[in-house]
Write an enzyme that holds these catalytic residues in place. Sequence first.
Site, PDB file in Angstrom:
ATOM      1  N   ASP A 157      19.781 -64.727  41.406  1.00 46.22           N
ATOM      2  CA  ASP A 157      18.892 -63.567  41.529  1.00 46.22           C
ATOM      3  C   ASP A 157      19.456 -62.348  40.795  1.00 46.22           C
ATOM      4  O   ASP A 157      20.555 -62.402  40.230  1.00 46.22           O
ATOM      5  CB  ASP A 157      18.680 -63.292  43.030  1.00 46.22           C
ATOM      6  CG  ASP A 157      17.290 -62.774  43.348  1.00 46.22           C
ATOM      7  OD1 ASP A 157      16.608 -62.280  42.434  1.00 46.22           O
ATOM      8  OD2 ASP A 157      16.887 -62.844  44.533  1.00 46.22           O
ATOM      9  N   ASP A 212       7.983 -61.054  42.908  1.00 48.25           N
ATOM     10  CA  ASP A 212       7.747 -62.060  43.948  1.00 48.25           C
ATOM     11  C   ASP A 212       6.265 -62.318  44.206  1.00 48.25           C
ATOM     12  O   ASP A 212       5.437 -61.415  44.160  1.00 48.25           O
ATOM     13  CB  ASP A 212       8.392 -61.605  45.267  1.00 48.25           C
ATOM     14  CG  ASP A 212       9.901 -61.697  45.199  1.00 48.25           C
ATOM     15  OD1 ASP A 212      10.442 -62.028  44.124  1.00 48.25           O
ATOM     16  OD2 ASP A 212      10.544 -61.431  46.227  1.00 48.25           O
TER      17      ASP A 212
HETATM   18  C1  GLA Z   1      14.238 -61.801  45.479  1.00 45.38           C
HETATM   19  C2  GLA Z   1      13.701 -63.083  44.856  1.00 45.38           C
HETATM   20  C3  GLA Z   1      13.027 -63.898  45.944  1.00 45.38           C
HETATM   21  C4  GLA Z   1      14.021 -64.214  47.055  1.00 45.38           C
HETATM   22  C5  GLA Z   1      14.614 -62.931  47.603  1.00 45.38           C
HETATM   23  C6  GLA Z   1      15.789 -63.198  48.542  1.00 45.38           C
HETATM   24  O1  GLA Z   1      13.215 -60.968  45.911  1.00 45.38           O
HETATM   25  O2  GLA Z   1      12.818 -62.808  43.820  1.00 45.38           O
HETATM   26  O3  GLA Z   1      12.487 -65.094  45.417  1.00 45.38           O
HETATM   27  O4  GLA Z   1      15.037 -65.049  46.544  1.00 45.38           O
HETATM   28  O5  GLA Z   1      15.114 -62.092  46.558  1.00 45.38           O
HETATM   29  O6  GLA Z   1      16.334 -62.041  49.048  1.00 45.38           O
END
Ligand code: GLA
Length: 414
Positions: A157, A212
Amino acid sequence: MKKLLASLFLLGISLTTMAQGNNYVQDYTKYQDLAMTPPMGWNSWNKFACNVDESMIKQMADAMVSTGMRDAGYTYINIDDCWHGDRDAQGFIHPDTKRFPNGMKAVADYVHSKGLKLGIYSDAGSQTCGGRPGSRGYEFQDAMTYASWGIDYLKYDWCNTEGLKAEGAYKTITAALKRAGRPIVLSICEWGNDEPWKWGQNVGHLWRTTGDIYNCFDCIKDHGSWKAFGVMQILDKQEGLRQYAGPGHWNDPDMMEVGNGALTPGEDRAHFTMWAMLAAPLIAGNDLRSMDKHTIEILTNKEVIAVNQDKLGIQGFKLSAEDGLEIWAKPLQGGDWAIAFLNRATSGKKVDFNWATQKVYDEINKLDAAFGTTTYKIKNLWDKKDKGTATTKKAFKGDIPAHDIIALRLTKTK
Ligand code: GLA
């Protein structure tokens, strides 16, 4: 003379040393051939967020087998954020001992014993998005640890990465994984900020193209400092990216919300079909232990999965969009095609697809469906019925309810 010989000798030694030094070539490329078709699996985040633990992960592996998902092609059980405990005095990371009392290797062994693979999550920055220890400064140490646990997939990430350059940071972790010596799929998760499709091909196996996903069909969720996107919004953000995807390196429009309760069965079907048409990774994000009949039928539809997993690895494209009705096409091996009619409107739509006047041509790959000269058998991939042949004499007709989809496979017969 003696002096001259001595200097020549020393020069010889230093040249040899330099030459040895120059022999070292750092390998910043991923393990090849790990994801020749889009990865398929499950990830904990969409449904469970930070609530991950050993028994739940094991149950998910069991459910992947008992529901038929493993047999349908799903392989990875991926633990997302919040599995972490602390680093020890030497900097090695350990899982949270309450959540994972037997350590991560025990989880990997269990998942492997079911014929599945285990994925884990970290972050290029100092902390993960959930505030757990990130891998910044510990890349090689973490990669060695994951390899020793038997990890098969790493989602990496991009939170808390102040001052880091994305391409360099992902090259560092891929180099670390390579050095650790275990083939591990690398999922680049930097939300498309730095156009990973332009540099990711030899670095990772998939890259997120957007922020997301949010559990709705057609909406945007404003979280203040960031926004999350519904299924249709994510779909629209894939525009212009298909040329970058192919076997081993995929655009990732995020994990699925199929079966998470906010979408109707029709919307779940449309979501799943469109991820298949996009040659997207098929990572389920729901509770596999308690799926209703619709959800299982959708996630295990083998013919839709075959569209996604087609060996050509060509991402589909939009042929047309009119008044909420979109028509998509995806070239498949053997001269076959998948055609999807997506109804984004809030009322039903009629499809009248005239093979004589519709040109289905993939400009990037120079592939032409040529309905005038090629004969295709038509199969509806959701009602599973044969629909005759695609001939220029007869149009394809159908009714699509609001927020639903019709998907066809055209199989070339001559
Ligand atoms: C980010 C990623 C998500 C998830 C969260 C976890 O937002 O894009 O897919 O992995 O972090 O905290």
